[in-house]
Design an enzyme around this catalytic site. Structure first.
Site, PDB file in Angstrom:
ATOM      1  CD  GLU A 265      20.705  -4.634 -13.526  1.00 36.00           C
ATOM      2  OE1 GLU A 265      21.113  -5.405 -12.644  1.00 36.00           O
ATOM      3  OE2 GLU A 265      21.134  -4.646 -14.689  1.00 36.00           O
ATOM      4  CB  CYS A 299      21.659  -3.822  -5.234  1.00 32.58           C
ATOM      5  SG  CYS A 299      22.825  -3.030  -6.349  1.00 32.58           S
ATOM      6  CD  GLU A 398      18.273  -6.272  -0.908  1.00 34.41           C
ATOM      7  OE1 GLU A 398      17.099  -6.167  -1.281  1.00 34.41           O
ATOM      8  OE2 GLU A 398      19.244  -5.909  -1.601  1.00 34.41           O
TER       9      GLU A 398
HETATM   10  P1  NDP Z   1      11.443  -0.624  -4.375  1.00 34.45           P
HETATM   11  O1  NDP Z   1      11.283  -1.859  -5.148  1.00 34.45           O
HETATM   12  O2  NDP Z   1      10.583  -0.384  -3.188  1.00 34.45           O
HETATM   13  O3  NDP Z   1      11.200   0.649  -5.320  1.00 34.45           O
HETATM   14  C1  NDP Z   1      11.933   0.887  -6.486  1.00 34.45           C
HETATM   15  C2  NDP Z   1      11.168   1.840  -7.364  1.00 34.45           C
HETATM   16  O4  NDP Z   1       9.958   1.214  -7.817  1.00 34.45           O
HETATM   17  C3  NDP Z   1      10.710   3.115  -6.656  1.00 34.45           C
HETATM   18  O5  NDP Z   1      10.736   4.191  -7.558  1.00 34.45           O
HETATM   19  C4  NDP Z   1       9.294   2.764  -6.272  1.00 34.45           C
HETATM   20  O6  NDP Z   1       8.523   3.897  -6.037  1.00 34.45           O
HETATM   21  C5  NDP Z   1       8.849   2.026  -7.503  1.00 34.45           C
HETATM   22  N1  NDP Z   1       7.691   1.168  -7.332  1.00 34.45           N
HETATM   23  C6  NDP Z   1       7.240   0.543  -6.214  1.00 34.45           C
HETATM   24  N2  NDP Z   1       6.142  -0.207  -6.504  1.00 34.45           N
HETATM   25  C7  NDP Z   1       5.904  -0.053  -7.833  1.00 34.45           C
HETATM   26  C8  NDP Z   1       4.929  -0.582  -8.739  1.00 34.45           C
HETATM   27  N3  NDP Z   1       3.995  -1.437  -8.335  1.00 34.45           N
HETATM   28  N4  NDP Z   1       4.981  -0.218 -10.041  1.00 34.45           N
HETATM   29  C9  NDP Z   1       5.949   0.611 -10.486  1.00 34.45           C
HETATM   30  N5  NDP Z   1       6.895   1.161  -9.663  1.00 34.45           N
HETATM   31  C10 NDP Z   1       6.887   0.813  -8.368  1.00 34.45           C
HETATM   32  O7  NDP Z   1      12.977  -0.543  -4.037  1.00 34.45           O
HETATM   33  P2  NDP Z   1      13.692   0.515  -3.140  1.00 34.45           P
HETATM   34  O8  NDP Z   1      13.441   1.889  -3.693  1.00 34.45           O
HETATM   35  O9  NDP Z   1      13.338   0.244  -1.722  1.00 34.45           O
HETATM   36  O10 NDP Z   1      15.223   0.181  -3.423  1.00 34.45           O
HETATM   37  C11 NDP Z   1      15.894  -0.767  -2.740  1.00 34.45           C
HETATM   38  C12 NDP Z   1      15.970  -2.056  -3.528  1.00 34.45           C
HETATM   39  O11 NDP Z   1      16.571  -1.831  -4.793  1.00 34.45           O
HETATM   40  C13 NDP Z   1      16.830  -3.089  -2.846  1.00 34.45           C
HETATM   41  O12 NDP Z   1      16.206  -4.346  -2.890  1.00 34.45           O
HETATM   42  C14 NDP Z   1      18.094  -3.103  -3.690  1.00 34.45           C
HETATM   43  O13 NDP Z   1      18.804  -4.301  -3.618  1.00 34.45           O
HETATM   44  C15 NDP Z   1      17.560  -2.825  -5.048  1.00 34.45           C
HETATM   45  N6  NDP Z   1      18.612  -2.302  -5.910  1.00 34.45           N
HETATM   46  C16 NDP Z   1      19.111  -3.080  -6.931  1.00 34.45           C
HETATM   47  C17 NDP Z   1      20.183  -2.649  -7.708  1.00 34.45           C
HETATM   48  C18 NDP Z   1      20.758  -3.501  -8.799  1.00 34.45           C
HETATM   49  O14 NDP Z   1      21.461  -2.946  -9.670  1.00 34.45           O
HETATM   50  N7  NDP Z   1      20.533  -4.794  -8.833  1.00 34.45           N
HETATM   51  C19 NDP Z   1      20.823  -1.362  -7.448  1.00 34.45           C
HETATM   52  C20 NDP Z   1      20.232  -0.634  -6.350  1.00 34.45           C
HETATM   53  C21 NDP Z   1      19.159  -1.085  -5.636  1.00 34.45           C
HETATM   54  P3  NDP Z   1       8.321   4.451  -4.525  1.00 34.45           P
HETATM   55  O15 NDP Z   1       9.617   4.369  -3.827  1.00 34.45           O
HETATM   56  O16 NDP Z   1       7.894   5.832  -4.774  1.00 34.45           O
HETATM   57  O17 NDP Z   1       7.273   3.574  -3.929  1.00 34.45           O
END
Ligand code: NDP
Length: 505
Positions: A265, A299, A398
């Protein structure tokens, strides 16, 4: 902007642990020689706790616990009615502790407490809803070939790596977890390093409600360390990810290398289309809600507002007037409409788009800078710009903050073509009282959800997810069942039919 005054603030007080560990096999697990990451309150930027990062060895322990619970524990084997009772118990305990969860979530995310109260109810409902889903699952039987009975059952898939973002930690992490475990799977959850507080408590409470050890394990840490160790662990059977598109691509390729299915997602740049045929009062309220709810960090934000040219100037002016009036302030104050953004790097990124917009020739209608009147905290003014074209960066990228990009159009065809001219396709909003216009938009816009004359109605039974770079797969009643279970076909002969005669001579 109005600054919410202290009069409406009724801040509850709950203890915040000095150090947030991981939670493995039913108990807290502190990585011995681990790395500590500060956890901040974005309203003050004060460090309120530290997260002890889980290293690869601790991730391995968490995955082994989930594997053991899957292979030998009661969870995948218990009657569905029993599992359902545990999920209802989780719903109840989370509701009973909503004040504490709300406090922790507001302290750590900067989202307003009023907003968080809705997230907490959503979290509770996620457990309730999937408890109901599992009690209605049925199989298939085939008797067209009268010599055989063939039936199809669905079985849990195994151990899931579930990864959640920071923008709505409880609501989104609970969705990731429950879609996985309700069907009898076990999992390891990794929340964002920025927002571990409420999730840790949620997982503790789930165990107090009777969840067997090992069904949900929690590992805390950075994506690049803890997240990658988790996704690439050989004992993981599937990956569920909610987060940004670039991270989603990295996760999908890591999962793909090991042939693990992934549900993703991801992000959005959703079109919010306002036709002259709309009820413009509702459309204005909807456009403001679509971009400024959840501090603009969502999102499904309607972040590209497309307005029909005949009404565009007046609509933008009225939008800017209302945006100027939004109360930015302490997220615990009941009068506050927008709180601080989640962390400094994110705030700086959001603000950088005001400069990008100006450089691209956009007109800043309102905001575009930090909110005045705060000596600390990550407060940003609600912002709107009018972009010269849909090719501008502010119309394509975004931004994930309280930042709306306006565009204008003449015809329905043009509106649909602008809406579809995006790498994303999560949702779209359409405001019109003209049925043929609505029906055309619903048919031709390439997005996972189209909301007509309403912002953000989430029907849990229906699929939710994105076209294009907004995701792969869907959450929802049937989609989650299909992703998180394996179909098994069993065939039994009903008569004594020959099975071949090898070696009989
Ligand atoms: P990120 O992609 O930065 O991070 C999401 C999660 O992935 C965090 O727990 C992060 O850890 C982890 N992560 C980062 N890199 C890796 C990796 N290489 N391997 C495994 N895990 C990893 O997103 P954000 O947290 O900044 O969230 C915002 C984004 O989420 C926006 O783009 C938004 O649109 C999207 N989103 C989508 C939704 C949907 O339903 N479509 C709903 C809500 C949000 P850490 O933060 O600790 O680095």
């Amino acid at each position: 902007m109005k600054t919410a005054d202290a009069a409406g603030t009724s801040r509850p007080e709950f203890a915040i642990p000095a150090r947030i560990p991981s939670f493995i096999h039913g108990q807290a697990a502190l990585c011995e020689a681990g790395y500590d990451i500060p956890v901040i309150n974005p309203a003050t930027e004060e460090t309120i706790s530290h997260l002890r990062e889980a290293d690869a060895a601790q991730v391995d322990a968490a995955v082994r616990s989930a594997r053991d619970a899957f292979e030998h524990g009661p969870w995948p084997r218990m009657d569905v009615d029993q599992r359902k009772d545990v999920l209802y118990g989780i719903r109840d305990i989370l509701r009973a502790n909503s004040a504490e969860l709300g406090y922790l979530e507001t302290m750590n995310t900067g989202l307003t407490l009023a907003n968080i109260e809705r997230h907490i109810e959503r979290m509770a409902k996620n457990f309730e809803f999937f408890a109901e889903v599992i009690s209605t699952v049925s199989g298939e039987t085939y008797t067209q070939d009268s010599r055989y009975l063939t039936y199809v059952t669905r079985q849990p898939k195994g151990v899931g790596a579930m990864i959640a973002p920071w923008n709505a930690p409880l609501a989104l992490a609970s969705m990731r977890v429950v879609t996985c475990i309700a069907f009898g799977n076990t999992c390891v959850l990794k929340p964002s390093e920025y927002t571990p507080l409420s999730i840790y408590r949620m997982v503790e409470l789930m165990h107090e409600a009777g969840l067997p050890p090992g069904v949900v394990n929690l590992v805390n840490g950075r994506g690049a360390v803890t997240g990658t160790s988790l996704v690439s662990h050989p004992e993981i059977d599937m990956v569920g990810f909610t987060g940004g598109t670039e991270t989603g691509k990295a996760i999908m390729s890591a999962a793909g290398k090991a042939l693990k299915p992934a549900i993703l997602e991801l992000g959005g740049k959703s079109a919010n289309i306002i036709f002259a045929s709309a009820d413009l009062e509702r459309a204005l309220d909807g456009a403001l809600t679509g971009i400024f709810a959840n501090n603009g960090q969502q999102c499904l934000a309607g972040s590209r507002i497309l307005v029909q040219k005949t009404i565009a100037e007046e609509f933008m002016q009225r939008f800017a007037e209302r945006a100027r009036n939004i109360r930015v302030g302490d997220p615990f104050d009941s009068a506050t409409e927008i709180g601080p953004l989640c962390y400094r790097g994110h705030m700086e990124r959001v603000l950088s788009y005001a400069e990008i917009a100006r450089a691209d020739g956009a007109r800043v209608l309102v905001g575009g800078e930090r909110a005045p009147g705060f000596d600390r905290g990550l407060y940003v003014l609600p912002t709107a710009v009018h972009a010269p074209s849909n090719r501008s960066r502010v119309a394509q990228e975004e931004i994930f903050g309280p930042f709306a990009t306006f565009l204008s159009f003449d015809t329905t065809d043009e509106a649909i073509s602008i809406a579809n001219d995006s790498n994303f396709g999560l949702v779209a909003y359409v405001w019109s009282d003209d049925l043929p216009t609505v029906m055309r938009c619903s048919r031709d816009i390439r997005a996972g959800t189209v909301w007509v004359n309403t912002p953000m109605m989430r029907e849990l039974r229906a699929p939710f997810g994105g076209f294009k770079e907004s995701g792969i797969g869907r959450d929802g009643m049937n989609d989650s069942l299909h992703f998180f279970t394996e179909a098994k076909t069993t065939t039994i002969p009903l008569t004594d039919i020959p099975v071949g005669s090898f070696g009989r001579g």
